[in-house]
Write an enzyme that holds these catalytic residues in place. Structure first.
Site, PDB file in Angstrom:
ATOM      1  N   ARG A 155       2.227   5.257  17.154  1.00  0.00           N
ATOM      2  CA  ARG A 155       1.894   6.661  16.322  1.00  0.00           C
ATOM      3  C   ARG A 155       2.574   7.965  16.813  1.00  0.00           C
ATOM      4  O   ARG A 155       3.100   8.356  15.720  1.00  0.00           O
ATOM      5  CB  ARG A 155       0.382   6.526  16.304  1.00  0.00           C
ATOM      6  N   SER A 158      -5.666  -7.605   8.930  1.00  0.00           N
ATOM      7  CA  SER A 158      -4.879  -6.414   9.380  1.00  0.00           C
ATOM      8  C   SER A 158      -4.029  -6.306  10.450  1.00  0.00           C
ATOM      9  O   SER A 158      -4.713  -6.743  11.369  1.00  0.00           O
ATOM     10  CB  SER A 158      -5.899  -5.151   9.341  1.00  0.00           C
ATOM     11  N   ASP A 196       0.992  -1.315   0.172  1.00  0.00           N
ATOM     12  CA  ASP A 196       0.176   0.039   0.036  1.00  0.00           C
ATOM     13  C   ASP A 196       0.866   1.388  -0.057  1.00  0.00           C
ATOM     14  O   ASP A 196       0.604   2.155  -0.793  1.00  0.00           O
ATOM     15  CB  ASP A 196      -0.804   0.005   1.081  1.00  0.00           C
ATOM     16  N   ASP A 249      -5.975   5.049  13.930  1.00  0.00           N
ATOM     17  CA  ASP A 249      -4.747   5.619  13.527  1.00  0.00           C
ATOM     18  C   ASP A 249      -4.616   6.934  12.657  1.00  0.00           C
ATOM     19  O   ASP A 249      -3.600   7.582  12.939  1.00  0.00           O
ATOM     20  CB  ASP A 249      -3.988   4.325  12.813  1.00  0.00           C
TER      21      ASP A 249
HETATM   22  N1  ARG Z   1      -7.212  -1.279  17.540  1.00  0.00           N
HETATM   23  C1  ARG Z   1      -6.278  -1.028  17.761  1.00  0.00           C
HETATM   24  C2  ARG Z   1      -5.925   0.635  17.885  1.00  0.00           C
HETATM   25  O1  ARG Z   1      -6.725   1.261  17.672  1.00  0.00           O
HETATM   26  C3  ARG Z   1      -5.223  -1.526  16.713  1.00  0.00           C
HETATM   27  C4  ARG Z   1      -5.115  -1.017  15.524  1.00  0.00           C
HETATM   28  C5  ARG Z   1      -4.204  -1.711  14.607  1.00  0.00           C
HETATM   29  N2  ARG Z   1      -3.896  -1.068  13.182  1.00  0.00           N
HETATM   30  C6  ARG Z   1      -3.962  -1.561  12.106  1.00  0.00           C
HETATM   31  N3  ARG Z   1      -3.672  -1.138  11.106  1.00  0.00           N
HETATM   32  N4  ARG Z   1      -4.324  -2.878  12.054  1.00  0.00           N
HETATM   33  O2  ARG Z   1      -4.876   0.963  18.747  1.00  0.00           O
END
Ligand code: ARG
Length: 404
Positions: free
Chosen positions: A102, A182, A21, A131
């Site tokens: 992040r 994911s 991506d 995210d």
């Molecule tokens: N739900 C979790 C969070 O918001 C994990 C996010 C994981 N991200 C991903 N792109 N799979 O912190």
């Protein structure tokens, strides 16, 4: 005398992972915006490919510049450590794995934008998750003049179109065998979502786990002693460790015992409830030990209040407000509350759980002579009755009125 206007090409800094991506995003952004793309990859302990391989791929995919940063120690010390000191678990369970990474990545993106005179920062998130919020709230806090774009969300860069783009431009990246999940991972843990897990009745299968072994498999227990100094893990079994090493070593040892698997339905900031499976063996082992050492060394009122602060801190971090005034102020409180959290915790790691079996501290508030029921008791029991009479007085008066 006036200077001649030189037409400047806009520059975009892209958070680059090396995957399909974000590799396609390099060319996609260039076509959509006419800008030059600078790829920035940040290693927060996600494992996988060599950073130099990733850097070269970004250039091969059309980036004008590519930067890679080994931020593993920085991530452990500046992001995971505050979470350990805060015993941070969103909704009492999730140790904020992705949420912590992040802001660590954002710091590098904004620094690169300043260095390369870029006015835009791009990331590969969709428009449905947390995210995107964390990236953009962080970017706005550290670089208020920067603009944010997300090609998947803003320029309809779907998976199918990305694969078609990749093939048409003959980008040096495989388009086959996309995992049905994911996944986001770093040294503090791993998040697995989507695929068959979207049916919340479906149990996770063993295949999805990488950091942890099956806790149900028979194996010998492992005993570990973790030493803390003012809330910082400083030694494991008496051997000095950095924060990164503490997390890595416990990922191995607690992971081998199947510790730190979490399966939950979680409240995302964007309003969706989502199914999340996590594995965070080192994080859970460290937080379990740290929390128990607090029980021994932190005064009652401070400890009670800290629990409320911890919850709020976790929500702020989850919601992407790492760089915010309230989070900063709560950090000050958490730091102060950790001053006396020094000592050793012994745990048995076995069958999916980290069980504390011993505590030892020079800063202990546990007073054997006060606590003992044997001879030598220094607690004056004769004071208890008067204390209770006055303590319960207001409830007693109300009860007399209310119980007709
Ligand atoms: N739900 C979790 C969070 O918001 C994990 C996010 C994981 N991200 C991903 N792109 N799979 O912190």
């Amino acid at each position: 005398m006036h200077r001649k206007e030189i037409p400047v090409t806009e520059r975009v800094v892209l958070a680059y992972s090396g995957g399909l991506d974000t590799s396609v995003a390099i060319g996609w952004i260039a076509e959509e915006t006419g800008a030059e793309v600078i790829a920035v990859a940040v290693d927060v302990g996600q494992g996988g490919e060599d950073l130099d391989v990733i850097r070269k791929r970004a250039l091969a995919c059309g980036a004008v510049e590519a930067e890679v940063a080994d931020a593993k120690d920085e991530f452990a010390e500046e992001y995971c450590l505050p979470a350990i000191k805060a015993n941070a678990r969103y909704m009492d369970r999730y140790p904020l794995v992705s949420a912590l990474s992040r802001p660590a990545i954002v710091k590098h993106l904004v620094a690169a934008a300043k260095k390369h005179d870029a006015s835009i920062v791009a990331h590969g998130c969709t428009g449905k998750g947390n995210d995107q919020v964390r990236f953009e709230a962080g970017i706005q806090a550290l670089g208020p003049d920067l603009k944010c774009i997300a090609p998947v969300r803003d320029y309809a860069m779907t998976r199918d179109k990305a694969i078609a783009f990749c093939e048409a431009k003959q980008l040096p990246i495989a388009t086959t065998k996309k995992s049905p999940y994911s996944i986001d991972q770093n040294v503090f843990g791993r998040a697995i979502e989507t695929g068959f897990l979207e049916d919340i009745w479906n149990a996770p299968i063993e295949d999805i786990f990488e950091y942890t072994s099956n806790p149900a498999e028979p194996r010998e227990a492992d005993e570990v002693v973790i030493s803390f100094a003012s809330g910082v893990p400083v030694a494991i079994d008496g051997r000095p460790v950095t924060v990164l090493q503490a997390i890595q070593q416990l990922n191995e040892r607690a992971g081998a015992q199947g510790i730190g698997r979490i399966d939950m339905v979680e409240d995302r900031l964007v309003g969706i409830k989502s199914r999340e499976v996590y594995e965070a063996p080192g994080a859970i082992a460290l937080i379990t030990a740290h929390q128990e050492l607090e029980n021994v060394t932190v005064e009652r009122e401070l400890a009670r209040f800290k629990r409320q602060v911890e919850q709020r801190w976790g929500e702020l971090v989850y919601d992407g407000l790492w760089f915010s005034p309230l989070k900063r102020a709560l950090d000050g409180f958490i730091e102060e509350a950790n001053q006396q959290v020094t000592g050793d915790i012994r745990m048995t790691l076995h069958a999916g759980t980290a069980v504390v079996t011993g505590r030892r501290s020079e800063r202990s508030l546990y007073d054997f002579d006060l606590a003992t029921y044997d001879t030598g008791d220094t607690f004056d029991q004769s004071k208890a009755q008067g204390f209770i009479d006055i303590f319960a007085l207001s409830a007693k008066i109300a009860a007399k009125r209310d119980l007709v």
